[in-house]
Design a protein around this motif. Sequence first.
Motif, PDB file in Angstrom:
ATOM      1  N   ALA A  49       3.244  -4.359  -7.209  1.00 51.48           N
ATOM      2  CA  ALA A  49       2.567  -4.146  -5.932  1.00 51.48           C
ATOM      3  C   ALA A  49       2.856  -5.283  -4.961  1.00 51.48           C
ATOM      4  N   LEU A  50       2.962  -4.922  -3.690  1.00 55.26           N
ATOM      5  CA  LEU A  50       3.013  -5.891  -2.599  1.00 55.26           C
ATOM      6  C   LEU A  50       1.915  -5.464  -1.635  1.00 55.26           C
ATOM      7  N   VAL A  51       0.842  -6.258  -1.556  1.00 54.23           N
ATOM      8  CA  VAL A  51      -0.418  -5.804  -0.974  1.00 54.23           C
ATOM      9  C   VAL A  51      -0.635  -6.381   0.423  1.00 54.23           C
ATOM     10  N   PHE A  52      -1.126  -5.505   1.330  1.00 56.84           N
ATOM     11  CA  PHE A  52      -1.493  -5.908   2.689  1.00 56.84           C
ATOM     12  C   PHE A  52      -2.895  -5.382   2.993  1.00 56.84           C
ATOM     13  N   ASP A  53      -3.721  -6.242   3.587  1.00 58.95           N
ATOM     14  CA  ASP A  53      -5.113  -5.899   3.857  1.00 58.95           C
ATOM     15  C   ASP A  53      -5.323  -5.204   5.198  1.00 58.95           C
ATOM     16  N   VAL A  94       6.074  -1.555  -4.844  1.00 56.68           N
ATOM     17  CA  VAL A  94       5.129  -0.551  -4.342  1.00 56.68           C
ATOM     18  C   VAL A  94       4.340  -1.204  -3.209  1.00 56.68           C
ATOM     19  N   LEU A  95       4.604  -0.771  -1.979  1.00 58.26           N
ATOM     20  CA  LEU A  95       3.914  -1.343  -0.824  1.00 58.26           C
ATOM     21  C   LEU A  95       2.506  -0.770  -0.734  1.00 58.26           C
ATOM     22  N   ILE A  96       1.517  -1.636  -0.611  1.00 55.05           N
ATOM     23  CA  ILE A  96       0.108  -1.223  -0.563  1.00 55.05           C
ATOM     24  C   ILE A  96      -0.479  -1.602   0.808  1.00 55.05           C
ATOM     25  N   LEU A  97      -1.024  -0.601   1.501  1.00 57.45           N
ATOM     26  CA  LEU A  97      -1.826  -0.855   2.706  1.00 57.45           C
ATOM     27  C   LEU A  97      -3.238  -0.379   2.417  1.00 57.45           C
ATOM     28  N   ARG A  98      -4.221  -1.251   2.617  1.00 56.09           N
ATOM     29  CA  ARG A  98      -5.605  -0.857   2.347  1.00 56.09           C
ATOM     30  C   ARG A  98      -6.511  -1.199   3.529  1.00 56.09           C
ATOM     31  N   THR A 150      -1.153  -8.545  -5.348  1.00 53.44           N
ATOM     32  CA  THR A 150       0.308  -8.579  -5.333  1.00 53.44           C
ATOM     33  C   THR A 150       0.832  -9.000  -6.708  1.00 53.44           C
ATOM     34  N   GLY A 151       1.779  -8.225  -7.207  1.00 49.68           N
ATOM     35  CA  GLY A 151       2.341  -8.478  -8.532  1.00 49.68           C
ATOM     36  C   GLY A 151       1.815  -7.559  -9.612  1.00 49.68           C
TER      37      GLY A 151
END
Length: 580
Positions: free
Chosen positions: A412-416, A437-441, A506-507
Motif C-alpha cells: 500500500a501507498l497511503v494518502f489521507d 496499491v494506491l490508497i486514497l481515504r 504505507t507498506g
Amino acid sequence: MKKPYEELRSARWFAPDDLRSFGHRSRALQMGYDHADWQGKPVVAIVNTWSDINQCHSHFKQRVEEVKRGVLQAGGFPIELPAISLSEPFVKPTTMLYRNLLAIETEELLRSHPVDGAVLMGGCDKTTPGLLMGAISMGIPCIYLPAGPMLRGNWKGNVLGSGSDSWKYWDERRAGNISQAEWEEIEGGIARSAGTCMVMGTAATMMGIAEALGTTLPGASSIPAVDANHQRMATQCGRRIVDMVWEDLTPAKLFTRKHFENAITVAMAEGCSTNAIIHLVAMSRRAGPECEITLDDFDRFSRKVPVIANVRPSGDKYLMEDFYYAGGMRGLMSRLRDGGLLHLDAMTVNGRTIGENLEGAAVYNDDVIRPLSNPIYNEGALAVLKGNLAPDGCVIKPSACSPELLKHTGPALVFDDYPALKKATDDPDLDVTKDHVLILRNAGPQGGPGMPEWGMVPIPTKLVKQGVRDMMRISDARMSGTSYGACVLHVSPEAYIGGNLALVQTGDTITVDVPARSIHLHVSDEELARRRAAWKQPPKRFERGYGVMFSRHIMQADKGCDFDYLETSYGGPTDEPAIF
C-alpha cells in the motif's frame, strides 16, 4: 377508469367556492391565465433542471416548451417549476453532495403546489436519481424525460468520447506525447453539442436505468439530445402525463421488485457506471421495503448478465450515438428478453408492459450491441468485493480494467487527502512501482465531503512516463462513469468514520481478488485493534448550514447515501398540505 376531476389534487386549490380558492384563482388570473386553463383539467408540473451553467441541459429551455405543447394538446394545464441544476463538471466539491437536496426539492415542489402529475426533466449524472427519488417519495404520477447524449466528439479524424478520452489524452500529455496546441484542439472537439456525456458514463447509465424501470417512454433514454426525435419525445411525454393523471398511475402502483431487478440487469448489460449501485439502491429504498435491493443483488446479477453494449469505457470503440443507431435501449433490452433475463410483465408509464414495449425491437449492428453469445465481457460490468478492508462492501468495474489486475497483491501507498495525493503523484522522485496499491481515504460520504469522484486515482507521472496506464487503486470515493482502470471504490464503512481503510499504513500488503470477490488487508486483528485505539477522527467538514444536516443524516455507500429520514422505512407518508 378515469379519475373524477373533483379528486384531483389541484381541484383542492382551484375548485371550492371559498375565500382561499378565490385567492388562488385571482392570482392565476394576475399572471394572464384564464379559468379555462385549469377548469376540469389536470395541472402538470414540469420540473426543469435547466440552468445557464448546465451543459447537459442547455437544450431544456426549448424542450420545456415542447413538453408544454404536449400537455396542452392532451387537455392539461402545464406549469414549469425550476429545480437545482447540478451540473456535473462545475458544482464543487461534488454534485453528490446535493443529489439528496434535489430529491428533497422535487418532493416538496410537487407536494406544496397544486399539481396532479409531473414531467421530470433531467439527465446530467445526479439529476436522474435525484428527480426520481423525490417523485417516488411524493407519490403522484410522473414521467421522466431524459436529456439524451451529446454528439460524438472529433479530433483529427479520431472519434472522441467525453471523459474517457479526457483521461486518456491527459496521460499522453503528462507523458510528453501531446503538445499544448494539440491539447487545445482536443479541448474544442470533445464536447460538440447539448446533451450528456456520450460514453456509457453515469448519465447514460442512469437514463438507461430510468427506461428499464419503466419511467420513460420506450426508447427515450438513448435518443441524442439534438435529434428531432428528442423534440417529439418531449411532446409525447407532455401528452402521456395527462393520461397518467386520469389513470392515477402513481409510482406505488407502478414499481415492484421486478422493476428494480430489470434495472440491475440492464445496468450490467450496458456496461454501467459504478455510480449505478449507489443511485439504484437509494431509489429502491425510496420505493419501499418490498422493492429494496442490495449490493448482494448487484453481485448476483453480475454473475449471469454479460456486458453486451460495446460502448466506451467498457467497450473499445463506440459511443452513445452509435448505440442509438444500432437499436438503442430497446435493441439491448430485446437481446436480454430473448435470453430470458427480463421480467416482461413489469408495467411502464405508457400503460404497457416491458414485453409489449419490446415488440418489434431489433438490433442493427451486432458489434455495437453484441449478441449474448458474443459479449464484450462474460460477466456484468460491476463486481462487489468484501473482506476485512471493506466489511460492508466495495465495488470495482472489471469490464473497464486491465485483466492482469483482477488478481493483485501489492504494498500500500497511503494518502489521507486528495491534495496530498496529487502532489505526490506529480513528484518525479516518488518511491512507487506499478505493483503498488494506491490508497486514497477520507473521501467518502462524510469524509469527502459528499463522496467526490476522486476514485480514479491518477497514476504517478513517474510511471506514466514509463508507459504504465493502469494499476491497482483503492478508495472510499466514487469515480466518474466515464473513468476506467483497476479502481476499487465505495469502500464501506468509509475511513472518516473509522472504517478499516483508516487503519492502513504505507507498506501494508493488500490482496484484491475479483473472481473470488474478496479484498484483504494482510494485518492481524490484534494489530488493527492497536491501530484503532490510536486513531483519531479527522476534523469536522461542516459547522453550519446544509452541510451539517448532510453530515448528521447521510448513510454509507452500501445503503445508497440517502438521508436516513427520507427513506420509506423511516416513517409513514407525509400528509397533503392543509389549504386554509
